[in-house]
Design a protein around this motif. Structure first.
Motif, PDB file in Angstrom:
ATOM      1  N   SER A 301      20.901  23.644 117.767  1.00  0.00           N
ATOM      2  CA  SER A 301      20.822  23.612 116.307  1.00  0.00           C
ATOM      3  C   SER A 301      21.634  22.440 115.775  1.00  0.00           C
ATOM      4  CB  SER A 301      21.335  24.925 115.710  1.00  0.00           C
ATOM      5  OG  SER A 301      22.703  25.108 116.028  1.00  0.00           O
ATOM      6  N   ARG A 302      21.190  21.907 114.662  1.00  0.00           N
ATOM      7  CA  ARG A 302      21.936  20.835 113.976  1.00  0.00           C
ATOM      8  C   ARG A 302      22.026  21.188 112.504  1.00  0.00           C
ATOM      9  NH1 ARG A 302      18.494  18.088 110.874  1.00  0.00           N
ATOM     10  NH2 ARG A 302      16.270  18.023 111.450  1.00  0.00           N
ATOM     11  N   GLY A 303      23.101  20.728 111.886  1.00  0.00           N
ATOM     12  CA  GLY A 303      23.291  21.004 110.472  1.00  0.00           C
ATOM     13  C   GLY A 303      22.335  20.215 109.601  1.00  0.00           C
ATOM     14  N   THR A 304      21.934  20.804 108.490  1.00  0.00           N
ATOM     15  CA  THR A 304      21.011  20.131 107.567  1.00  0.00           C
ATOM     16  C   THR A 304      21.721  19.598 106.328  1.00  0.00           C
ATOM     17  OG1 THR A 304      20.535  22.185 106.375  1.00  0.00           O
ATOM     18  CG2 THR A 304      19.156  21.671 108.300  1.00  0.00           C
ATOM     19  N   GLY A 305      23.009  19.924 106.175  1.00  0.00           N
ATOM     20  CA  GLY A 305      23.724  19.487 104.983  1.00  0.00           C
ATOM     21  C   GLY A 305      23.599  20.436 103.811  1.00  0.00           C
ATOM     22  N   GLU A 306      22.926  21.551 104.013  1.00  0.00           N
ATOM     23  CA  GLU A 306      22.787  22.561 102.952  1.00  0.00           C
ATOM     24  C   GLU A 306      23.813  23.662 103.191  1.00  0.00           C
ATOM     25  OE1 GLU A 306      19.589  25.914 101.348  1.00  0.00           O
ATOM     26  OE2 GLU A 306      18.934  24.377 102.771  1.00  0.00           O
TER      27      GLU A 306
END
Length: 462
Positions: A301-306
């Motif tokens: 998983s990677r962060g989306t900035g939300e």
């Protein structure tokens, strides 16, 4: 042949069973630092999962065979040292499990209200090391971070009607705390999607029948990328497919359909914990929405900035256990396991440590179910016996029996007969209040029980 086994959880008993089958007349001494055997079966399996504890009947049969002695309340590194054992036995098998729990490792993780799920499990199961802990359950919302069976156990115990728990072997101090709990909603969150969740379908399905509890999932979090769809359609995705069917049923429940006084559990996906906020205690968990990356069955998983806040008063990190380094044994700190090759303990250079072996979680890490430890222990014992046949195990030095050594050191240890009487005492005491058993937790309770049932003659030290 004389073998010492350190630890009397599933892997320790399965190792003893494997040796007994292969070496008639073998002498096995099993050492346990607590007053009770069975390890995670006693202290990790949820009290309302009584059937899972029936495996202890197998362990009792192993313990009852001639040649096996059990030494309770004896700790390696405190009461006995490794050299005490290597001098007296052909082989020493470490089966000490994974005794520590992992933390979230995010800012605010040290605030009151931030807990380890594994500690909570040990606490409500009456583990002596965790009796002193306190959990603030005065808030209405709790969050469990993790998508494994332990996370579901924690959520279920927090939400289950106390009257149903009262007949189990849950520790009395935990039962009293849960009676006063104000928790009405539990959110179970994880970094990845529903196709990657590690809980079993059987555990998830319990929430469909849990009295007075509504299970919910958000429609927008029940979406699947191409790799996830491949996982679900493959033969290896059977468990995940059945989970998704249940989760879709849970998604049909609207959040506003749950009354204010009703209890509920909400399964959340593709959310990563970022930090815990609050002045003097946890008041909210900050989460970041994630997106899955990578190929099927290897997705991360990677962060989306939300980012968004999830108000809560308690957060339980269910992100795994880790092993603790046994005294003077080569240890891989990164993996939190003993260094080994097929159960044969080796140093950093790969050089075998004569007569030293390992099995269970301290060998492979905290993975699998109780039965997984049987194959693991069979492999270790096969390695041990191959070394014996090859002449790689030296003869133990003649000397005093380990029981005499412990007596000389003033160690107040128990034998299996003493444990059997304590076991009967727990069941009889529990029956008076309608419980499966009333667990003895603290050392003074054990001493009092021994005196009540048979006096000091139950201890091996007399």
């Amino acid at each position: 042949m004389r073998i010492a086994i350190i630890g009397s959880g599933p892997s320790g008993f399965y190792a003893a069973e494997a040796v007994q089958k292969k070496v008639p007349g073998v002498a096995i001494d099993m050492f346990e630092r607590l007053h009770a055997p069975y390890g995670l079966v006693r202290y990790g399996v949820a009290p309302d999962h009584e059937k899972l504890k029936s495996v202890t009947k197998v362990f009792d049969m192993v313990a009852g065979k001639p040649g096996l002695r059990w030494f309770g309340q004896v700790e390696l590194g405190r009461d006995i040292q490794l050299e005490d054992l290597t001098r007296r036995y052909h082989a020493v098998v470490l089966a000490t499990g994974a005794q520590a729990s992992r933390r979230l490792g995010i800012p605010g993780d040290d605030k009151p209200g931030s807990y380890n799920a594994a500690d909570f499990v040990a606490w409500y199961n009456g583990h002596p090391d965790f009796r002193h802990l306190q959990f603030d359950l005065s808030g209405e919302t709790a969050v469990v971070v993790g998508h494994g069976n332990v996370a579901l156990d924690v959520a279920r115990i927090l939400l289950k009607p106390v009257d149903e728990l009262a007949s189990t072997e849950i520790a009395s101090h935990a039962l009293e705390a849960l009676r006063n709990s104000k928790v009405r909603k539990v959110c179970v969150v994880g970094r990845r999607g529903p196709a990657q969740a590690k809980f079993t379908n059987k555990e998830l399905a319990e929430f469909e029948q849990l009295a007075g509890v509504t299970a919910m999932v958000r429609d927008d979090e029940l979406t699947f990328n191409e790799a996830s769809r491949f996982e679900l359609e493959s033969p290896a995705g059977d468990e995940a497919r059945r989970n998704v069917v249940l989760l879709r049923k849970f998604s049909d429940v609207a959040a506003d359909a749950v009354s204010p006084n009703e209890r509920c559990i909400e399964f959340r996906f593709c959310l990563a914990p970022v930090r815990l906020e609050g002045n003097d205690e946890v008041e909210a968990l900050v989460l970041e929405r994630t997106a899955l990356t990578g190929s099927a069955f290897q997705q991360g998983s990677r962060g989306t900035g939300e980012f968004f806040l999830m108000p809560c008063h308690a957060v339980f990190a269910s992100v795994g256990y880790k092993g603790v380094a046994p005294a003077n044994v080569p240890f891989d700190a990164r993996a939190a396991t003993v260094r080994h090759v097929n159960g044969r303990i080796v140093d950093e250079s790969g050089v075998q440590q004569p007569g030293l072996y390992c099995t269970g979680w301290i060998k492979r890490g905290p993975s699998g179910v109780i039965g997984t430890n049987r194959n693991d222990s069979v492999e270790t014992v096969a390695t041990l016996l191959a070394d014996l046949q090859a002449g790689a195990l030296g003869e133990p030095a003649a000397g005093d029996d380990i029981a005499d050594l412990l007596r000389d050191r003033g160690v107040d240890f128990l034998d299996f007969q003493a444990w059997s009487r304590l076991d009967a005492f727990e069941k009889q005491t529990g029956a008076r209040s309608g419980k499966a058993r009333e667990k003895l937790v603290q050392r003074h309770e054990v001493r009092a029980a021994l005196q009540a049932v048979a006096g000091s003659s139950l201890t091996c030290t007399t």
